[in-house]
Design a protein around this motif. Structure first.
Motif, PDB file in Angstrom:
ATOM      1  N   ASP A 116      18.750 -15.320  25.461  1.00  0.00           N
ATOM      2  CA  ASP A 116      18.450 -16.485  26.295  1.00  0.00           C
ATOM      3  C   ASP A 116      19.579 -17.512  26.197  1.00  0.00           C
ATOM      4  OD1 ASP A 116      16.099 -15.202  26.841  1.00  0.00           O
ATOM      5  OD2 ASP A 116      14.787 -16.801  26.120  1.00  0.00           O
ATOM      6  N   ARG A 117      20.157 -17.649  24.999  1.00  0.00           N
ATOM      7  CA  ARG A 117      21.305 -18.535  24.776  1.00  0.00           C
ATOM      8  C   ARG A 117      22.382 -17.725  24.077  1.00  0.00           C
ATOM      9  NH1 ARG A 117      19.621 -23.875  21.769  1.00  0.00           N
ATOM     10  NH2 ARG A 117      21.763 -24.347  22.298  1.00  0.00           N
ATOM     11  N   ARG A 118      23.623 -17.924  24.472  1.00  0.00           N
ATOM     12  CA  ARG A 118      24.738 -17.182  23.863  1.00  0.00           C
ATOM     13  C   ARG A 118      25.128 -17.737  22.499  1.00  0.00           C
ATOM     14  NH1 ARG A 118      25.281 -12.350  26.116  1.00  0.00           N
ATOM     15  NH2 ARG A 118      25.043 -12.518  28.347  1.00  0.00           N
ATOM     16  N   VAL A 119      25.028 -19.064  22.331  1.00  0.00           N
ATOM     17  CA  VAL A 119      25.439 -19.711  21.079  1.00  0.00           C
ATOM     18  C   VAL A 119      24.437 -20.810  20.751  1.00  0.00           C
ATOM     19  CG1 VAL A 119      27.255 -21.028  19.907  1.00  0.00           C
ATOM     20  CG2 VAL A 119      27.886 -19.289  21.577  1.00  0.00           C
ATOM     21  N   THR A 120      24.157 -20.957  19.454  1.00  0.00           N
ATOM     22  CA  THR A 120      23.335 -22.071  19.003  1.00  0.00           C
ATOM     23  C   THR A 120      23.963 -22.656  17.736  1.00  0.00           C
ATOM     24  OG1 THR A 120      21.081 -22.792  18.540  1.00  0.00           O
ATOM     25  CG2 THR A 120      21.725 -20.673  17.644  1.00  0.00           C
ATOM     26  N   HIS A 121      23.855 -23.949  17.594  1.00  0.00           N
ATOM     27  CA  HIS A 121      24.412 -24.690  16.456  1.00  0.00           C
ATOM     28  C   HIS A 121      23.274 -24.852  15.450  1.00  0.00           C
ATOM     29  CE1 HIS A 121      27.519 -27.219  14.747  1.00  0.00           C
ATOM     30  NE2 HIS A 121      26.662 -28.223  14.599  1.00  0.00           N
ATOM     31  N   VAL A 122      23.410 -24.304  14.240  1.00  0.00           N
ATOM     32  CA  VAL A 122      22.310 -24.320  13.276  1.00  0.00           C
ATOM     33  C   VAL A 122      22.731 -24.949  11.954  1.00  0.00           C
ATOM     34  CG1 VAL A 122      21.297 -22.247  14.296  1.00  0.00           C
ATOM     35  CG2 VAL A 122      22.765 -22.020  12.323  1.00  0.00           C
TER      36      VAL A 122
END
Length: 187
Positions: free
Chosen positions: A85-91
């Motif tokens: 659903d999202r290519r990149v996420t900041h965690v």
């Protein structure tokens, strides 16, 4: 030329020893794949993530973040579409995260698939922990069915303390779906 009883015993002992060596080598050959898989899962070797079903994330490490990139692939022999659903996420390191992937069966018949996965760079694998994942079980999609599948994970706080991980700002979690072979039926 007659052989002595002592020589006959030595030949039998050598023959038995060779049979045992061959049997041990065959057994090790069959056991090597599951043993290697267990080793990789226990150590994170070669980008293998840690699987801790229903574990509790330890909580965020203040000030330490990493980007997690999601990669989705499908074997050419599987008529599915598959994408994050999202290519990149900041965690935040140590914080529980959830990501979703969507799969669609583009065929006119039910198909079962299974997802293989890895993490890059390889040294990050030992710190990437999956709590829940569609990749833990086979997935059967009906004709033209579209499903949204979650993965729940966290990056272990040990990542923030590892000097080998200091330069890592992005971790890629990659999945590839393959068809599950159908069992052969007797004619």
């Amino acid at each position: 030329m007659a052989s002595s009883p002592q020589l006959d015993r030595a030949k039998k002992r050598t023959g038995l020893l060779m049979v045992l060596v061959v049997a041990a080598m065959v057994a090790l050959g069959f056991a090597s794949v599951p043993l290697y898989r267990m080793f990789c899962q226990a150590t994170g070797w070669n980008g293998t993530v840690q699987e801790r079903l229903n574990a509790v994330a330890p909580g965020p490490v203040v000030g330490r973040f990493v980007n997690v990139r999601f990669d989705a692939n499908v074997s050419p022999s599987l008529p599915w579409g598959f994408e994050p659903d999202r290519r990149v996420t900041h965690v935040a390191v140590g914080a529980r995260q959830m990501a979703f992937f969507t799969a669609v069966n583009n065929s006119d018949h039910p198909i079962t698939g299974t997802a293989a996965f890895n993490v890059t760079p390889p040294q990050a694998g030992q710190y990437f922990v999956k709590i829940q994942c569609f990749c833990f079980t086979e997935q059967t999609l009906q004709p033209h069915e579209r499903v949204r599948m979650p993965v729940v994970f966290y990056v272990d706080p040990g990542f923030a303390k590892d000097p080998d991980a200091n330069d890592i700002s992005e971790i890629t979690l990659s999945y590839t779906f393959y068809p599950v072979a159908k069992p052969k039926t007797a004619s």
